[in-house]
Design a protein around this motif. Structure first.
Motif, PDB file in Angstrom:
ATOM      1  N   UNK A  54       0.689  85.674  45.001  1.00 43.99           N
ATOM      2  CA  UNK A  54       0.744  86.167  46.172  1.00 43.99           C
ATOM      3  C   UNK A  54      -0.536  85.981  47.573  1.00 43.99           C
ATOM      4  N   UNK A  55      -0.062  85.747  47.976  1.00 41.68           N
ATOM      5  CA  UNK A  55      -0.722  86.522  49.581  1.00 41.68           C
ATOM      6  C   UNK A  55      -0.075  87.826  50.808  1.00 41.68           C
ATOM      7  N   UNK A  60       7.239  87.282  49.427  1.00 36.71           N
ATOM      8  CA  UNK A  60       8.244  87.022  48.834  1.00 36.71           C
ATOM      9  C   UNK A  60       8.315  86.241  48.898  1.00 36.71           C
ATOM     10  N   UNK A  61       7.583  84.846  49.585  1.00 39.46           N
ATOM     11  CA  UNK A  61       7.466  83.739  49.407  1.00 39.46           C
ATOM     12  C   UNK A  61       8.471  82.970  48.082  1.00 39.46           C
ATOM     13  N   UNK A  62       9.639  81.921  47.847  1.00 41.74           N
ATOM     14  CA  UNK A  62      10.011  81.047  46.966  1.00 41.74           C
ATOM     15  C   UNK A  62       9.834  79.806  47.297  1.00 41.74           C
ATOM     16  N   UNK A  63       9.942  78.885  46.113  1.00 40.96           N
ATOM     17  CA  UNK A  63       9.904  77.503  45.932  1.00 40.96           C
ATOM     18  C   UNK A  63       9.501  77.232  44.681  1.00 40.96           C
ATOM     19  N   UNK A  64      10.047  75.823  44.824  1.00 38.49           N
ATOM     20  CA  UNK A  64      10.368  75.556  43.272  1.00 38.49           C
ATOM     21  C   UNK A  64       9.841  73.612  43.513  1.00 38.49           C
ATOM     22  N   UNK A  65       9.870  73.086  42.538  1.00 39.12           N
ATOM     23  CA  UNK A  65       9.042  71.744  42.218  1.00 39.12           C
ATOM     24  C   UNK A  65       9.487  70.980  40.503  1.00 39.12           C
ATOM     25  N   UNK A  66       9.191  70.121  41.055  1.00 41.42           N
ATOM     26  CA  UNK A  66      10.057  69.377  39.416  1.00 41.42           C
ATOM     27  C   UNK A  66       9.322  67.781  39.977  1.00 41.42           C
ATOM     28  N   UNK A 122       9.466  79.725  41.581  1.00 40.15           N
ATOM     29  CA  UNK A 122       8.542  80.982  42.207  1.00 40.15           C
ATOM     30  C   UNK A 122       9.502  81.807  42.652  1.00 40.15           C
ATOM     31  N   UNK A 123       9.990  82.826  42.488  1.00 41.99           N
ATOM     32  CA  UNK A 123      11.121  83.573  42.837  1.00 41.99           C
ATOM     33  C   UNK A 123      10.208  85.013  42.849  1.00 41.99           C
ATOM     34  N   UNK A 319      14.611  87.009  58.630  1.00 45.70           N
ATOM     35  CA  UNK A 319      14.138  88.221  57.769  1.00 45.70           C
ATOM     36  C   UNK A 319      16.236  87.872  56.643  1.00 45.70           C
ATOM     37  N   UNK A 320      15.303  88.199  55.087  1.00 43.82           N
ATOM     38  CA  UNK A 320      16.757  88.479  54.218  1.00 43.82           C
ATOM     39  C   UNK A 320      16.978  89.166  53.526  1.00 43.82           C
TER      40      UNK A 320
END
Length: 336
Positions: A54-55, A60-66, A122-123, A319-320
């Motif tokens: 966390x920064x 609320x940064x999200x991301x995905x990796x495979x 990550x969410x 923003x959401x």
């Protein structure tokens, strides 16, 4: 063989799956059970899942990796190939350090090289996950999407950032094979020219490595906010709102004289709302894509938040939040 596991780590939802197999395929008539190494039954990995890096507040940064893992020796970490990635650099570093501690101690020379694929998501949010639509695949329709963002985060020269937040929205069109850079177009730029150039140059380093020449183009949209020195990021302090509370924050919800019966829309349900307007259409998604909700979703996307000033609108661009839609009826028709 595929195993699915789910865990929650330090406020971030992490979903992952391991699919194991060996590079040396058995014959079509071989019905013998796989070895312990090929079934990944002896796989050793850290007990704790990766923690969200966390920064500061409201990160609320999200991301995905495979990632593809190749085990070639019982006492060595796997070789790692990045297949898909939207994680920022520090998140990817956490994932890399995590899988570097994997071992497959039962691996034998007769097993050859054993490969596995693992997914990390990550969410860091309190919003409820939206259900998948009928034409989506897990996670979130990205199973066949091999987009890989540049490994290094964007380097932005803050001396040329101007005095306000720089808001930029681009599209990336991947039309060639896996080595071709995307065609980048700027949809919206409330920014200094240097910021726009930085975003376009960085985005052109993205790839979609699994693409084959001649496949239909894929278009992705991405939003960037770049901040000058001393300018703190402004965010909404709430991530979820009831529909009535949301409409009370909009400019003129009565303008279109509408009535909706949510009892016909498989209520209650949640929608995610991203504020772009009036420069770009706001984005509203409900996950399930039910046809009965289409008119309501389109109407909701046309509702703009009532900002106190253009400066506030610029600060909160992109923003959401999540809107909770109840059962019952919403009647905004003019009364006579």
């Amino acid at each position: 063989m595929t195993r699915h596991l789910f865990a929650r780590a330090s406020g971030a939802l992490l979903s992952w799956a391991i699919a194991g197999g060996a590079m040396a395929a058995a014959g079509a008539t071989d019905v013998s059970p796989p070895s312990p190494a090929r079934s990944l039954s002896c796989l050793q990995r850290p007990e704790e899942p990766p923690k969200f890096p966390e920064r500061g507040n409201y990160d609320r940064t999200s991301g995905f990796a495979r990632v593809k893992l190749r085990f070639v020796a019982p006492d060595r970490p796997p070789e790692v190939q990045l297949l898909t990635n939207s994680l920022r650099e520090d998140m990817l570093d956490v994932v890399t350090r995590h899988v570097d501690r994997y071992r497959l101690p039962c691996l034998q020379p007769t097993d050859g090289t054993v490969s596995a694929v693992q997914e990390f998501e990550f969410s860091n949010t309190q919003k409820a996950p939206l259900p998948l639509g009928p034409d989506d695949t897990t996670p979130r329709g990205r199973l066949d999407l091999c987009y890989t963002r540049p490994k290094q985060d964007m380097i932005f020269n803050v001396m040329n950032a101007g005095r306000e937040v720089n808001n930029i929205v681009i599209t990336m069109t991947f039309a060639g094979d896996g080595e071709q850079p995307p065609e980048v177009k700027v949809l919206h730029a409330e920014a200094v020219p240097f910021a726009v150039d930085t975003v376009v140059e960085w985005a052109r380093l993205s790839r979609m490595s699994c693409r084959k020449a001649g496949e239909p183009p894929v278009v992705l949209q991405q939003m960037f906010r770049l901040y000058p020195p001393g300018r703190a990021r402004k965010v909404l302090k709430v991530e979820q709102l009831d529909l009535v509370d949301f409409l009370a924050m909009t400019e003129n919800p009565h303008a279109e004289d509408v009535r909706f019966d949510f009892d016909t829309m498989a209520c209650p349900f949640n929608v995610n709302y991203t504020m772009y307007g009036p420069s770009l259409p706001n984005e509203v998604t409900d996950g399930e894509k039910k046809p009965d909700r289409a008119i309501f979703i389109d109407w909701l996307a046309r509702q703009h938040l009532k900002f106190s000033s253009p400066k506030q609108a610029r600060a909160l661009f992109g923003e959401d939040l999540q809107i909770r839609v109840p059962c019952g009826r919403l009647d905004l028709r003019a009364k006579t």
